[in-house]
Design a protein around this motif. Sequence first.
Motif, mmCIF file in Angstrom:
data_model
loop_
_atom_site.group_PDB
_atom_site.id
_atom_site.type_symbol
_atom_site.label_atom_id
_atom_site.label_comp_id
_atom_site.label_asym_id
_atom_site.label_seq_id
_atom_site.Cartn_x
_atom_site.Cartn_y
_atom_site.Cartn_z
ATOM 1 N N PRO A 21 0.828 -1.217 0.000
ATOM 2 C CA PRO A 21 0.000 0.000 0.000
ATOM 3 C C PRO A 21 0.855 1.258 0.000
ATOM 4 O O PRO A 21 1.962 1.278 0.545
ATOM 5 N N LYS A 22 0.308 2.289 -0.601
ATOM 6 C CA LYS A 22 1.012 3.566 -0.639
ATOM 7 C C LYS A 22 0.890 4.263 0.712
ATOM 8 O O LYS A 22 0.045 3.930 1.539
ATOM 9 N N LEU A 23 1.761 5.240 0.923
ATOM 10 C CA LEU A 23 1.739 5.978 2.185
ATOM 11 C C LEU A 23 0.400 6.695 2.384
ATOM 12 O O LEU A 23 -0.109 6.779 3.503
ATOM 13 N N ARG A 24 -0.178 7.203 1.294
ATOM 14 C CA ARG A 24 -1.459 7.900 1.397
ATOM 15 C C ARG A 24 -2.549 6.954 1.881
ATOM 16 O O ARG A 24 -3.390 7.311 2.710
ATOM 17 N N GLU A 69 -4.769 7.155 5.410
ATOM 18 C CA GLU A 69 -6.233 7.130 5.474
ATOM 19 C C GLU A 69 -6.722 6.000 6.371
ATOM 20 O O GLU A 69 -7.703 6.153 7.104
ATOM 21 N N ALA A 70 -6.027 4.873 6.339
ATOM 22 C CA ALA A 70 -6.420 3.743 7.178
ATOM 23 C C ALA A 70 -6.240 4.063 8.655
ATOM 24 O O ALA A 70 -7.091 3.730 9.497
ATOM 25 N N VAL A 71 -5.144 4.739 9.000
ATOM 26 C CA VAL A 71 -4.892 5.101 10.396
ATOM 27 C C VAL A 71 -5.911 6.130 10.876
ATOM 28 O O VAL A 71 -6.442 6.041 11.989
ATOM 29 N N PHE A 88 -9.119 5.711 14.015
ATOM 30 C CA PHE A 88 -9.324 6.500 15.237
ATOM 31 C C PHE A 88 -10.436 7.547 15.094
ATOM 32 O O PHE A 88 -10.690 8.301 16.025
ATOM 33 N N THR A 89 -11.086 7.598 13.937
ATOM 34 C CA THR A 89 -12.175 8.554 13.726
ATOM 35 C C THR A 89 -13.511 7.900 14.076
ATOM 36 O O THR A 89 -13.761 6.754 13.681
ATOM 37 N N PRO A 90 -14.379 8.598 14.817
ATOM 38 C CA PRO A 90 -15.698 8.025 15.144
ATOM 39 C C PRO A 90 -16.504 7.728 13.879
ATOM 40 O O PRO A 90 -16.309 8.356 12.836
#
Length: 206
Positions: free
Chosen positions: A4-7, A11-13, A17-19
């Motif tokens: 996977p790319k850094l972008r 987005e996965a990280v 942690f986003t509701p």
Amino acid sequence: MKYPKLRELKEAVISLFTPAYTSKFPAEPHVPFEKFRGKPVVDNDNCVGCETCANVCPPLAITNYDDVEKGVRIIKRDYGKCIFCGQCQDHCITGKGVTLSDKIFDMAVFDREKNIEYQEKELLICEHCHAVITTKEHLHFMHRKLGPRAFSSILNLNLLNQKLKLAEGQDTDVEIRDGLKRKDMFNIICPNCLRQVLVKYLIKGA
């Protein structure tokens, strides 16, 4: 193997942690956004049964049936077919007959019949050919909307006489028999029958 790319990792990280954006309905109450289009709610006092909503409904969720024997128009609303487009609200001639609720939206049921509502409106029927003219509430709404100009119509004058009792019953309640006569234009007759009277007696002078 394609890594996977850094972008994508970023987005996965962030997503981890986003509701959650969606609500937990039905476990928790859901509060719709402003101008949410939910169930169309009918105000029987402001609905005149004019058929406008049925004519503009894309999925044909609103249908009408005129029971001439009982003298009522039966309006059937199947909310299981409704797509909440708001056409019924936008085209309502009274502006208050139907509004899309921003509170009622949970209409999932096991029995589809529970999503069907019926409404009845009294009909105005031609005394000669028994054709349906419209509903009485529809005509009364036109009276209020047009004011004195509404009574340029003979039909409206006859209805006004029934409502206000301007003339005695024996002077106006004349049985229609042996075809339409000139006197019959003062009965409750449909536009087609009234036209026959006008053409025969007033224009041709028969």
